[in-house]
Design an enzyme around this catalytic site. Structure first.
Site, short mmCIF file in Angstrom:
data_model
loop_
_atom_site.label_atom_id
_atom_site.label_comp_id
_atom_site.label_asym_id
_atom_site.label_seq_id
_atom_site.Cartn_x
_atom_site.Cartn_y
_atom_site.Cartn_z
N LYS A 30 7.16 55.90 33.21
CA LYS A 30 6.66 55.85 34.59
C LYS A 30 5.17 55.48 34.71
O LYS A 30 4.76 54.87 35.69
CB LYS A 30 6.89 57.19 35.29
CG LYS A 30 8.34 57.45 35.66
CD LYS A 30 8.43 58.76 36.44
CE LYS A 30 9.84 59.04 36.92
NZ LYS A 30 9.89 60.20 37.83
N ASP B 96 9.51 59.40 44.56
CA ASP B 96 9.83 60.81 44.28
C ASP B 96 9.31 61.75 45.37
O ASP B 96 10.07 62.55 45.92
CB ASP B 96 9.24 61.25 42.93
CG ASP B 96 10.04 60.71 41.74
OD1 ASP B 96 11.25 60.53 41.87
OD2 ASP B 96 9.42 60.48 40.68
#
Ligand code: NAP
Length: 289
Positions: free
Chosen positions: A76, A112
């Site tokens: 990420k 997220d």
């Protein structure tokens, strides 16, 4: 051209998730169910990418004509250097979980935190403005969640963490970006902070399988009537949530965050509303397999 027409070519829309490991990801089941439910001709593949192949894999998105991918552990942060544009959501969090390929130009987003807040509002607390929020934990998940919470203009966000320095550093960093009244504390202040919090959010791993008897704080410290949310979705109801529910709190589990981060990514790729209920059902079904 509408999004639906745009993706009605004879070739399937290619999507996937890059991670290492990746075999146990629930994202393929969730997104393939979403593609089917919306009638989009496409497929979403698990893509096992070793860290030393990440750059080549990202170039492969363009070479193979993928519309986009999700990116998960451990890529990420590292993936950001290979993208053309980084959206604000990802720059401030320092991590990308969704990439969109627009005619060869790759943009990185982080869905997220935004997905978490959408889930919290749809499933438990419709209005976050003016609320006093306590966030337990100061890791990667907390950062994304707090960024997205701050956009909703709560009265105050207090971060409580086992390692106090991490809470203080995260609060100072986010305050420095003009995100409002955010403070950091050690867990010794938890009882005082929780006594006045409207919403308590656990972003720590305490209570996650197999340590299902762990709690990040004593649930008795949370005032009756508060909303209690846990990012953990294995188990679906943690001990923190179970005990808070029995004390009359509104509770909210972590499955919604997973579903909605996927829903926001799906909408970035396809420009049509994500079939959230179908996606949630697909994840629950894949747990049972
Ligand atoms: P991380 O960066 O490693 O941070 C872990 C955080 O948890 C730190 O604040 C750490 O405190 C704290 N912590 C760990 N064990 C603890 C314990 N036994 N007691 C008290 N505090 C403890 O991890 P992360 O990526 O932020 O993930 C955290 C949690 O969020 C995990 O449970 C993960 O499953 C969940 N999550 C859920 C979703 C979803 O889609 N629902 C998405 C992302 C993450 P210290 O700083 O003191 O070590």
């Amino acid at each position: 051209m509408s999004a639906e027409n745009k993706f009605k070519s004879s070739l399937p829309v290619l999507l996937g998730v890059m991670g290492d490991p990746i075999a146990h990801s629930k994202s393929p089941a969730m997104h393939n169910a979403a593609l089917q439910a919306t009638g989009v001709h496409g497929m979403y593949m698990p893509l096992h990418v070793h860290p030393d192949q990440l750059e080549a894999a990202i170039r492969g998105i363009v070479a193979l004509g993928y519309r986009g991918v999700n990116v998960t552990i451990p890529h990420k942060e590292q993936v950001m250097q290979y993208l053309d544009v980084i959206d604000d959501s990802a720059r401030l969090i320092g991590a990308v979980n969704t990439i969109v390929n627009e005619n060869g130009k790759l943009t990185g987003y982080n869905t997220d935190g935004i997905g978490y807040v959408r889930s919290l509002k749809e499933e438990a607390v419709p209005q976050l403005a003016g609320k006093r929020i306590a966030v337990l934990g100061a890791g990667g998940a907390a950062r994304g969640v707090i960024y997205a919470l701050a956009l909703e203009k709560p009265e105050q966000i207090s971060i409580l963490n086992r390692t106090a320095d991490r809470a203080l550093a995260l609060a100072a960093d986010l305050r420095g970006h003009g995100l409002g009244d955010i403070s950091g504390n050690g867990m010794q202040d938890a009882q005082t902070v929780l006594a006045t919090a409207d919403i308590v959010i656990n972003t720590t791993a305490a209570g996650m399988h197999p340590h299902v008897d762990d709690v990040p704080v004593d649930p008795a410290w949370i005032r009756e009537g508060a909303a209690v949310s846990d990012l953990i979705y294995n188990p679906l109801e943690t001990r923190l949530l179970r005990e808070s529910r029995l004390r009359g709190c509104t509770v909210h589990g972590g499955l919604g965050m997973f579903v909605y981060q996927g829903a926001v990514a799906f909408e970035h790729w396809l420009g049509i509303p994500a079939p959230v209920d179908t996606m949630r059902r697909a994840v629950l079904d894949s747990f049972e397999k």
